[in-house]
Design an enzyme around this catalytic site. Structure first.
Site, PDB file in Angstrom:
ATOM      1  N   LEU A 134       4.779   2.695   5.421  1.00 44.45           N
ATOM      2  CA  LEU A 134       4.421   2.343   4.046  1.00 44.45           C
ATOM      3  C   LEU A 134       3.590   1.070   4.063  1.00 44.45           C
ATOM      4  O   LEU A 134       4.037  -0.015   3.699  1.00 44.45           O
ATOM      5  CB  LEU A 134       5.676   2.185   3.179  1.00 44.45           C
ATOM      6  CG  LEU A 134       6.381   3.490   2.864  1.00 44.45           C
ATOM      7  CD1 LEU A 134       7.570   3.255   1.963  1.00 44.45           C
ATOM      8  CD2 LEU A 134       5.432   4.497   2.223  1.00 44.45           C
ATOM      9  N   HIS A 135       2.353   1.209   4.540  1.00 45.20           N
ATOM     10  CA  HIS A 135       1.398   0.117   4.599  1.00 45.20           C
ATOM     11  C   HIS A 135       0.110   0.591   3.941  1.00 45.20           C
ATOM     12  O   HIS A 135      -0.231   1.765   4.005  1.00 45.20           O
ATOM     13  CB  HIS A 135       1.119  -0.275   6.050  1.00 45.20           C
ATOM     14  CG  HIS A 135       2.360  -0.712   6.763  1.00 45.20           C
ATOM     15  ND1 HIS A 135       2.885  -1.969   6.600  1.00 45.20           N
ATOM     16  CD2 HIS A 135       3.196  -0.056   7.596  1.00 45.20           C
ATOM     17  CE1 HIS A 135       3.988  -2.065   7.328  1.00 45.20           C
ATOM     18  NE2 HIS A 135       4.205  -0.918   7.935  1.00 45.20           N
ATOM     19  N   ALA A 136      -0.584  -0.317   3.313  1.00 45.17           N
ATOM     20  CA  ALA A 136      -1.888  -0.060   2.707  1.00 45.17           C
ATOM     21  C   ALA A 136      -1.880   1.164   1.779  1.00 45.17           C
ATOM     22  O   ALA A 136      -1.137   1.192   0.817  1.00 45.17           O
ATOM     23  CB  ALA A 136      -2.966   0.037   3.776  1.00 45.17           C
TER      24      ALA A 136
END
Length: 87
Positions: free
Chosen positions: A14-16
């Site tokens: 759950l990045h960018a």
């Protein structure tokens, strides 16, 4: 309080972009939803900044928390998390 678990499918966790897509879906839900991973305290699922502080990686199991009666909301959000959002 009800909970659901999901395994994060996005290759970047759950990045960018995946985090932004999930946070948007959670923020649009009619009930407040919180998310936690490992031993970290739950944070607001609709807050991109709070979500990114969890450091969720691909394959991590996360837990979604909401008030009773929000089963449909949590199932929809589980579906988002279990989809590869990297493309």
């Amino acid at each position: 309080m009800i909970t659901r678990t999901a395994v994060v499918a996005a290759k970047t966790g759950l990045h960018a972009r995946p985090a932004a897509l999930f946070a948007k879906a959670a923020a649009e839900s009619p009930v407040p939803v919180r998310i936690s991973v490992r031993d970290k305290e739950p944070v607001a699922a609709g807050s991109l900044l709070q979500l990114m502080t969890l450091g969720v990686e691909c394959g991590d199991t996360v837990t979604l928390h909401a008030e009773d009666g929000a089963d449909d909301v949590l199932e929809r959000l589980v579906g988002v998390l279990e989809t590869d959002l990297d493309h």
